[in-house]
Design a protein around this motif. Structure first.
Motif, short mmCIF file in Angstrom:
data_model
loop_
_atom_site.label_atom_id
_atom_site.label_comp_id
_atom_site.label_asym_id
_atom_site.label_seq_id
_atom_site.Cartn_x
_atom_site.Cartn_y
_atom_site.Cartn_z
N ASN A 140 -59.15 -16.19 13.82
CA ASN A 140 -60.20 -15.91 14.53
C ASN A 140 -60.24 -14.99 16.19
O ASN A 140 -60.67 -15.71 16.75
N ALA A 141 -59.65 -13.75 15.81
CA ALA A 141 -59.19 -13.17 16.61
C ALA A 141 -60.54 -13.20 16.81
O ALA A 141 -60.89 -11.79 16.17
N ARG A 142 -60.63 -12.36 18.91
CA ARG A 142 -61.62 -11.63 19.08
C ARG A 142 -61.27 -10.55 20.65
O ARG A 142 -60.54 -11.47 21.50
N ALA A 143 -60.57 -9.58 20.07
CA ALA A 143 -60.36 -8.60 22.02
C ALA A 143 -61.45 -8.76 22.74
O ALA A 143 -63.14 -8.54 22.56
N CYS A 144 -61.04 -8.43 23.48
CA CYS A 144 -62.24 -8.89 24.68
C CYS A 144 -61.76 -7.69 25.90
O CYS A 144 -60.53 -7.71 26.45
N ASP A 145 -62.86 -6.83 26.17
CA ASP A 145 -61.86 -6.25 27.58
C ASP A 145 -61.94 -6.67 28.85
O ASP A 145 -63.31 -8.43 28.84
N ALA A 146 -61.64 -6.91 29.94
CA ALA A 146 -61.56 -7.90 31.10
C ALA A 146 -62.92 -7.73 31.61
O ALA A 146 -62.53 -9.13 32.00
N TRP A 147 -63.60 -6.83 31.37
CA TRP A 147 -64.94 -7.34 32.39
C TRP A 147 -65.85 -8.06 31.30
O TRP A 147 -66.65 -8.89 31.90
#
Ligand code: ASP
Ligand code: MG
Length: 450
Positions: free
Chosen positions: A139-146
């Motif tokens: 259950n991965a989710r890409a997150c941009d730093a902000w």
């Protein structure tokens, strides 16, 4: 929870991504938060593309973009995730292309634009990794730093994370982890108040990882690289170099600062404050113990060696009989005014020797200081650093200088770091490799063959 950071070489292609994912999968019960660098040398490729756009014009944009697209597309194909660039990744590449085209037209490349450009490396890598982790059921989710609460000042190319991140980062990340999500966060980048993208300096993903770990009070942070940990010296140069099993935050920071290219020099600060252990591991050899960086270090009096070449040494001798405080005050005020950062310092009442990296322009400061001092600039020097237990410094110095004397090498300046864990000295650049080899043999003798 734990934080796991994978550097560029640990996510360089499909095979590496598969290996990294396996390492993550084996640690799911520890609730990992992932931090990624750009894939392989993507950051360098983007910077090269920007230089080409700047100097050679618009026709360079397409081939540059092709190279960068290819790195990511090849991995997606190898991992059987996509045959062409996926819908949600396409806009990023299109934006990168427009930016490069813009640079080629305006012929201007500011630090702010540079940061915006290189941010695409990390933003692409987290999306590729997210797709793979999802494809194997995570259950991965890409997150941009902000999106992970990482805010910085506006000092482009060298931004610092704001103190308020100690609240905003856990506020963003903890709910995800609690909901069983595996966050995959971009390393290296952040946003400043006006919404512009910033970077934390080259190699900055380490700092992203240690910051998140400290802010979220993680159990530990694992930095996954392509070496066995912090080594007694660069193993590409000294084949008998060994991994250091345990080292303190201060020692690791000194090593990074004095040239061991294992960690971002500032990366130790957040975890040093909270006492969060930092483990350096080899993604190609996950069973190897690695190096544990924490408040305690092991018993060996000398922990590791480092060296840095291309150093300039400046001897500044007062021409007026100024007292030490007045003279040193004027000298350092001048360096501060010219924003020249100094590495090593040794002083007497009327003279001061300073080292700095050779890429500083010294013409203005020389002129200014010549009013109060005689100045001699010596180039092509190297700093050799022994990270050690300073309580044993007399014995260590005796052995180190014995080694130099045997080689006939003249030591030109010496200083003991303020953090009390290093002895550094200056030799000629041409001699530094011999000195380091001989010191390594002295302090880390290879096991005798029977
Ligand atoms: N990708 C960035 C660099 O190559 C940041 C990092 O790898 O930590 O410097
Ligand atoms: Mg990198």
């Amino acid at each position: 929870m734990i934080v796991m950071k994978f550097g560029g070489s640990s996510v360089a292609n499909g095979e590496c991504i598969r290996r990294a994912a396996e390492i993550v999968q084996a640690r799911l019960e520890r609730k990992p938060v992932l931090v990624l660098s750009a894939m392989g040398d993507t950051t360098d490729h983007i910077l090269a593309a920007a230089e080409k756009a700047l100097h050679d014009g618009p026709h360079t944009v397409e081939p540059s973009l092709e190279l960068i697209t290819d790195i990511h597309l090849r991995a997606l194909r190898d991992l059987k995730l996509a045959k062409s660039v996926p819908e949600h990744i396409r806009p990023l590449l299109a934006e990168l292309a427009s930016l490069l085209a813009g640079i080629s037209l305006i012929r201007e490349l500011t630090g702010k634009t540079r940061d915006f450009l290189v941010s695409f490396g990390e933003r692409l890598s987290v999306r590729v990794f997210e797709m793979y982790l999802q494809s194997i059921g995570m259950n991965a989710r890409a997150c941009d730093a902000w999106e992970a609460g990482l805010l910085s000042d506006a000092d482009f190319t060298q931004a610092e994370l704001l103190d308020e991140c100690y609240q905003s980062v856990p506020a963003a990340i903890t709910p995800l982890v609690d909901a069983g999500v595996l966050p995959v966060v971009t390393g290296f980048i952040a946003k400043c108040r006006d919404g512009s993208i910033t970077t934390l300096g080259r190699g900055g993903s380490d700092l992203t990882a240690t910051f998140i770990a400290a802010a979220c009070r993680a159990e530990e942070v694992q930095i996954w690289k392509d070496v066995d940990g912090i080594m007694t010296y660069d193993p590409r140069i000294i084949k008998t170099a060994l991994p250091v099993s345990a080292i303190s935050y201060e020692e690791a920071a000194e090593l990074a600062f004095f040239g061991a290219q294992v960690l971002h020099p500032q990366a130790m600060l957040p975890c040093g404050k909270t006492g969060t252990p930092v483990i350096i591991k080899n993604s190609y050899k996950p069973s190897a113990a690695g190096t544990k960086i924490s408040g305690h270090a092991d018993g060996a009096p000398v922990r590791a060696l480092a060296s840095r070449s291309d150093v300039t040494l400046i001897d500044i001798v007062s021409v007026r009989m100024l007292g030490a405080s007045g003279f040193l005050g004027e000298v350092f005020a001048a360096f501060a005014r010219h924003k020249i950062s100094v590495d090593m310092v040794a002083t007497s009442e009327v003279s001061v020797s300073i080292t700095l990296s050779s890429d500083n322009d010294l013409s203005l400061i020389k002129k200014e200081l010549s009013r109060i001092a005689n100045i001699e600039v010596k180039t092509k020097k190297a700093i050799v650093t022994i990270v050690c237990n300073i309580e044993k410094s007399s014995q260590i110095l005796e052995r180190a200088f014995g080694v130099c004397a045997k080689l006939g090498v003249q030591v030109q300046m010496i200083s003991q770091g303020a953090s009390k864990v290093n002895i550094s000295f200056i030799v000629n650049d041409t001699q530094s490799e011999d000195v380091v080899r001989a010191l390594h043999k002295e302090f880390f003798p290879p096991p005798q063959a029977h």
